[in-house]
Design an enzyme around this catalytic site. Structure first.
Site, PDB file in Angstrom:
ATOM      1  N   SER A 143       0.892  -1.125  -0.066  1.00 54.53           N
ATOM      2  CA  SER A 143      -0.020  -0.128   0.071  1.00 54.53           C
ATOM      3  C   SER A 143       0.918   1.366  -0.048  1.00 54.53           C
ATOM      4  O   SER A 143       2.070   0.964   0.606  1.00 54.53           O
ATOM      5  CB  SER A 143      -0.838   0.014   1.244  1.00 54.53           C
ATOM      6  OG  SER A 143      -1.591   1.357   1.299  1.00 54.53           O
ATOM      7  N   TYR A 156      -1.435  -1.578  10.481  1.00 58.33           N
ATOM      8  CA  TYR A 156      -1.658  -1.810   9.004  1.00 58.33           C
ATOM      9  C   TYR A 156      -0.335  -1.213   8.240  1.00 58.33           C
ATOM     10  O   TYR A 156       0.264  -1.766   7.289  1.00 58.33           O
ATOM     11  CB  TYR A 156      -2.953  -0.999   8.367  1.00 58.33           C
ATOM     12  CG  TYR A 156      -3.001  -1.102   7.060  1.00 58.33           C
ATOM     13  CD1 TYR A 156      -3.713  -2.251   6.431  1.00 58.33           C
ATOM     14  CD2 TYR A 156      -2.587  -0.064   6.207  1.00 58.33           C
ATOM     15  CE1 TYR A 156      -4.012  -2.254   4.834  1.00 58.33           C
ATOM     16  CE2 TYR A 156      -3.091  -0.061   4.805  1.00 58.33           C
ATOM     17  CZ  TYR A 156      -3.679  -1.458   4.195  1.00 58.33           C
ATOM     18  OH  TYR A 156      -3.892  -1.407   2.816  1.00 58.33           O
ATOM     19  N   LYS A 160       2.360  -3.352   5.938  1.00 59.05           N
ATOM     20  CA  LYS A 160       2.550  -2.962   4.556  1.00 59.05           C
ATOM     21  C   LYS A 160       3.921  -2.628   4.269  1.00 59.05           C
ATOM     22  O   LYS A 160       4.528  -2.831   3.209  1.00 59.05           O
ATOM     23  CB  LYS A 160       1.656  -1.877   3.971  1.00 59.05           C
ATOM     24  CG  LYS A 160       0.193  -2.376   4.052  1.00 59.05           C
ATOM     25  CD  LYS A 160      -0.014  -3.487   3.198  1.00 59.05           C
ATOM     26  CE  LYS A 160      -1.544  -3.901   3.013  1.00 59.05           C
ATOM     27  NZ  LYS A 160      -1.786  -5.145   2.051  1.00 59.05           N
TER      28      LYS A 160
HETATM   29  P1  NAP Z   1     -11.517  -6.112   0.468  1.00 58.09           P
HETATM   30  O1  NAP Z   1     -12.379  -5.823  -0.938  1.00 58.09           O
HETATM   31  O2  NAP Z   1     -11.287  -6.249   1.596  1.00 58.09           O
HETATM   32  O3  NAP Z   1     -11.042  -7.570  -0.057  1.00 58.09           O
HETATM   33  C1  NAP Z   1     -10.208  -8.527   0.815  1.00 58.09           C
HETATM   34  C2  NAP Z   1     -10.426  -9.894   0.459  1.00 58.09           C
HETATM   35  O4  NAP Z   1      -9.628 -10.441   1.438  1.00 58.09           O
HETATM   36  C3  NAP Z   1     -11.888 -10.207   0.829  1.00 58.09           C
HETATM   37  O5  NAP Z   1     -12.262 -11.085  -0.160  1.00 58.09           O
HETATM   38  C4  NAP Z   1     -11.625 -11.039   2.223  1.00 58.09           C
HETATM   39  O6  NAP Z   1     -12.694 -12.071   2.322  1.00 58.09           O
HETATM   40  C5  NAP Z   1     -10.264 -11.710   1.851  1.00 58.09           C
HETATM   41  N1  NAP Z   1      -9.683 -11.848   3.356  1.00 58.09           N
HETATM   42  C6  NAP Z   1      -9.756 -11.087   4.639  1.00 58.09           C
HETATM   43  N2  NAP Z   1      -9.093 -11.649   5.631  1.00 58.09           N
HETATM   44  C7  NAP Z   1      -8.559 -13.084   5.065  1.00 58.09           C
HETATM   45  C8  NAP Z   1      -8.080 -13.951   5.689  1.00 58.09           C
HETATM   46  N3  NAP Z   1      -7.550 -13.957   6.947  1.00 58.09           N
HETATM   47  N4  NAP Z   1      -7.810 -15.096   4.918  1.00 58.09           N
HETATM   48  C9  NAP Z   1      -8.188 -15.238   3.532  1.00 58.09           C
HETATM   49  N5  NAP Z   1      -9.027 -14.229   2.914  1.00 58.09           N
HETATM   50  C10 NAP Z   1      -9.020 -13.086   3.708  1.00 58.09           C
HETATM   51  O7  NAP Z   1     -10.046  -5.445   0.169  1.00 58.09           O
HETATM   52  P2  NAP Z   1      -9.242  -4.683  -1.045  1.00 58.09           P
HETATM   53  O8  NAP Z   1      -9.529  -3.356  -0.937  1.00 58.09           O
HETATM   54  O9  NAP Z   1      -9.590  -5.273  -2.518  1.00 58.09           O
HETATM   55  O10 NAP Z   1      -7.819  -4.855  -0.710  1.00 58.09           O
HETATM   56  C11 NAP Z   1      -7.132  -5.777  -1.296  1.00 58.09           C
HETATM   57  C12 NAP Z   1      -5.507  -5.557  -0.901  1.00 58.09           C
HETATM   58  O11 NAP Z   1      -5.210  -4.223  -1.389  1.00 58.09           O
HETATM   59  C13 NAP Z   1      -5.198  -5.728   0.596  1.00 58.09           C
HETATM   60  O12 NAP Z   1      -3.826  -6.015   0.842  1.00 58.09           O
HETATM   61  C14 NAP Z   1      -5.177  -4.011   1.050  1.00 58.09           C
HETATM   62  O13 NAP Z   1      -4.465  -3.893   2.128  1.00 58.09           O
HETATM   63  C15 NAP Z   1      -4.775  -3.637  -0.462  1.00 58.09           C
HETATM   64  N6  NAP Z   1      -4.848  -2.242  -0.438  1.00 58.09           N
HETATM   65  C16 NAP Z   1      -6.268  -1.855  -0.807  1.00 58.09           C
HETATM   66  C17 NAP Z   1      -6.396  -0.442  -0.940  1.00 58.09           C
HETATM   67  C18 NAP Z   1      -7.787   0.253  -1.099  1.00 58.09           C
HETATM   68  O14 NAP Z   1      -7.713   1.309  -1.110  1.00 58.09           O
HETATM   69  N7  NAP Z   1      -8.774  -0.498  -1.332  1.00 58.09           N
HETATM   70  C19 NAP Z   1      -5.314   0.646  -0.751  1.00 58.09           C
HETATM   71  C20 NAP Z   1      -4.152   0.233  -0.562  1.00 58.09           C
HETATM   72  C21 NAP Z   1      -3.840  -1.374  -0.471  1.00 58.09           C
HETATM   73  P3  NAP Z   1     -13.997 -11.635   3.175  1.00 58.09           P
HETATM   74  O15 NAP Z   1     -14.787 -10.710   2.226  1.00 58.09           O
HETATM   75  O16 NAP Z   1     -14.940 -12.845   3.510  1.00 58.09           O
HETATM   76  O17 NAP Z   1     -13.719 -10.844   4.299  1.00 58.09           O
END
Ligand code: NAP
Length: 256
Positions: A143, A156, A160
């Site tokens: 991130s 977090y 990261k």
């Molecule tokens: P998201 O929509 O919350 O998706 C995360 C997925 O991971 C969900 O399907 C969740 O399942 C699954 N998950 C959570 N805990 C888990 C575990 N212990 N074991 C297996 N699966 C698990 O998140 P996203 O926004 O797409 O983010 C994806 C990645 O990008 C993350 O690493 C996040 O830190 C990074 N990121 C995101 C952003 C942003 O703005 N969105 C920015 C910077 C970095 P459930 O739905 O069942 O909980």
């Protein structure tokens, strides 16, 4: 099936929604077989979306914060005839506290899920690559918060930044057997995790736009495109690098 990942088999964690789902589907569109791993019911829908492109895809329910989850995912992956040679470690959960309010329990939970999970699954994946003498690519999702400070997200941010350090180390350790390891560092991306805040929280929306030179939140597809490039042979001389997909947020200190 042709495409930029033709002949490859990819494990994508956290593939039930957001960036993980977009990446799994994009990989399938580009010819990869896909193992969609994660927690949610959305996983089966992701696998179905992948199969709709003509790709082979399975859903594997596994909690990556638990010991043994990496081995379980690799074991389930044997349901696909080809060996996995791409791994996207995408699972990540956010914290909500400043450092002085962060409890040991919160810190441990986020470390287990965001950082130690990468070790847990990469270890058996890399053993497989070595034993099969198979070139491979790993993409770890960090991130911009791994590079810059933000309010109220101490655990977090620590994990990261850890993802970046671990990935550089992995790139060193694994280059000798032809495994590349890179990082994608998203900025604010509209996904199920952020969409309510972007919609309902005017201050967050204003901040995310103002902190981003391109003046908008990103889309999951835009992160998936970066993962695709790094996973593919087009990135064959790239390892140990961090690719920010953040509309320029990490490139400027300018805030209006
Ligand atoms: P998201 O929509 O919350 O998706 C995360 C997925 O991971 C969900 O399907 C969740 O399942 C699954 N998950 C959570 N805990 C888990 C575990 N212990 N074991 C297996 N699966 C698990 O998140 P996203 O926004 O797409 O983010 C994806 C990645 O990008 C993350 O690493 C996040 O830190 C990074 N990121 C995101 C952003 C942003 O703005 N969105 C920015 C910077 C970095 P459930 O739905 O069942 O909980």
């Amino acid at each position: 099936m042709g495409g930029r990942l033709a002949g490859k088999t990819a494990i994508v964690t956290g593939a039930g929604s957001g960036i993980g789902r977009a990446t799994a589907v994009r990989f399938a569109q580009e010819g990869a077989s896909v193992i969609a791993a994660g927690l949610s019911e959305g996983l089966e829908d992701t696998a179905e979306l992948c199969r709709a492109t003509g790709a082979t895809a399975i859903a594997v329910v596994a909690d990556v914060s638990r010991a043994g989850s990496g081995e379980a995912i690799l074991e389930a992956a044997t349901r696909i005839p080809s060996c996995p040679n791409v791994l996207v470690n995408n699972v990540g959960i956010a914290g909500t506290t400043a450092v002085y309010d962060t409890t040991d329990d919160e810190f441990d939970r986020i470390v287990e899920t965001n950082l130690k999970s990468i070790l847990r699954i990469s270890r058996p994946f890399l053993r497989l690559c070595r034993s099969q003498k198979m070139a491979a690519s790993i993409v770890n999702i960090s991130s911009v918060q791994g590079m810059l400070g933000f309010p109220n997200n101490a655990s977090y941010a620590a994990t990261k930044a850890g993802v970046i350090g671990l990935s550089r180390q992995m790139a060193h350790d694994c280059a000798a057997f032809d495994v590349r390891v890179n990082v994608v560092a998203p900025g604010i991306i509209e996904t199920p995790r952020t969409e309510a805040r972007l919609r309902d929280n005017a201050e967050f929306r204003k901040y995310s736009v103002q902190s981003t030179p391109l003046r908008r939140a990103g889309h999951a597809d835009e992160v998936a495109a970066a993962c695709l490039f790094l996973a593919s042979d087009e990135a064959s001389f790239i390892t140990g690098q961090v690719l920010a997909v953040d509309g320029g947020a990490s490139a400027t200190v300018f805030r209006v």
